[in-house]
Design a protein around this motif. Structure first.
Motif, PDB file in Angstrom:
ATOM      1  N   GLN A 114       0.856  -1.470  -0.492  1.00 58.56           N
ATOM      2  CA  GLN A 114      -0.042   0.138  -0.211  1.00 58.56           C
ATOM      3  C   GLN A 114       1.047   1.153  -0.211  1.00 58.56           C
ATOM      4  O   GLN A 114       1.566   1.363   0.649  1.00 58.56           O
ATOM      5  CB  GLN A 114      -0.651  -0.058   1.159  1.00 58.56           C
ATOM      6  CG  GLN A 114      -1.961   0.793   1.248  1.00 58.56           C
ATOM      7  CD  GLN A 114      -2.837   0.874   2.380  1.00 58.56           C
ATOM      8  OE1 GLN A 114      -2.512   0.753   3.490  1.00 58.56           O
ATOM      9  NE2 GLN A 114      -4.329   0.312   2.203  1.00 58.56           N
ATOM     10  N   ALA A 115       0.545   1.551  -1.716  1.00 60.75           N
ATOM     11  CA  ALA A 115       1.729   3.040  -1.595  1.00 60.75           C
ATOM     12  C   ALA A 115       1.346   4.359   0.151  1.00 60.75           C
ATOM     13  O   ALA A 115       2.315   4.754  -0.033  1.00 60.75           O
ATOM     14  CB  ALA A 115       2.167   3.882  -2.521  1.00 60.75           C
ATOM     15  N   GLU A 116       0.870   4.434   0.474  1.00 62.93           N
ATOM     16  CA  GLU A 116       0.123   4.625   1.300  1.00 62.93           C
ATOM     17  C   GLU A 116       0.867   5.018   2.556  1.00 62.93           C
ATOM     18  O   GLU A 116       0.372   5.352   3.793  1.00 62.93           O
ATOM     19  CB  GLU A 116      -1.368   5.779   1.395  1.00 62.93           C
ATOM     20  CG  GLU A 116      -2.184   4.786   1.293  1.00 62.93           C
ATOM     21  CD  GLU A 116      -2.997   3.732   0.227  1.00 62.93           C
ATOM     22  OE1 GLU A 116      -3.736   3.497   0.557  1.00 62.93           O
ATOM     23  OE2 GLU A 116      -2.144   4.063  -1.005  1.00 62.93           O
TER      24      GLU A 116
END
Length: 132
Positions: A114-116
């Motif tokens: 999850q990039a965030e």
């Protein structure tokens, strides 16, 4: 940093959920269930979450220029409970996030990328509960 007793270390290593309490801008408590991991070497709990989550935004806003604010994490199992309190910080550092995700995989399950994703670090300086 506060060292936990052997019984407390065993309790925070057991697979449970907890609640994390941060403060909203109006000072009221924001309490949410979280999965967390314990970093015994650093005396801190780690919570991974999205950077856009309310808990992350509360920490970032409340920390302001000082970089830290207070929070509490409480784990309950029947009549046994343990609350750890301390200063909480937010990290977007990829190495911090990777370390937290790996620890989460050991305690709970493997997380999808999850990039965030960010990690909240709760440096414990107060412990209370029925677990000794």
């Amino acid at each position: 940093m506060l060292d936990l007793t052997a019984g407390q270390l065993e309790f925070v290593a057991a697979r449970h959920l907890a609640t994390l309490t941060t403060l909203r801008a109006d000072g009221s408590p924001h309490v949410v269930p979280v999965a967390f991991t314990w970093d015994a070497a650093a005396g801190r709990a780690r919570v991974t979450t999205r950077g856009t989550s309310v808990k992350a935004r509360n920490v970032e806003r409340a920390a302001g220029d000082a970089g830290t604010t207070r929070a509490a994490l409480c784990q309950v199992d029947g009549q046994r409970w343990l609350t750890v309190e301390g200063t909480i910080t937010l990290s977007r550092d990829p190495a911090d996030v990777a370390e937290a995700v790996e620890a989460y995989a050991v305690r709970y399950r493997r997380l999808e990328f999850q990039a965030e994703r960010i990690v909240l670090h709760l440096a414990v300086d107060r412990v209370m509960g029925t677990v000794r």
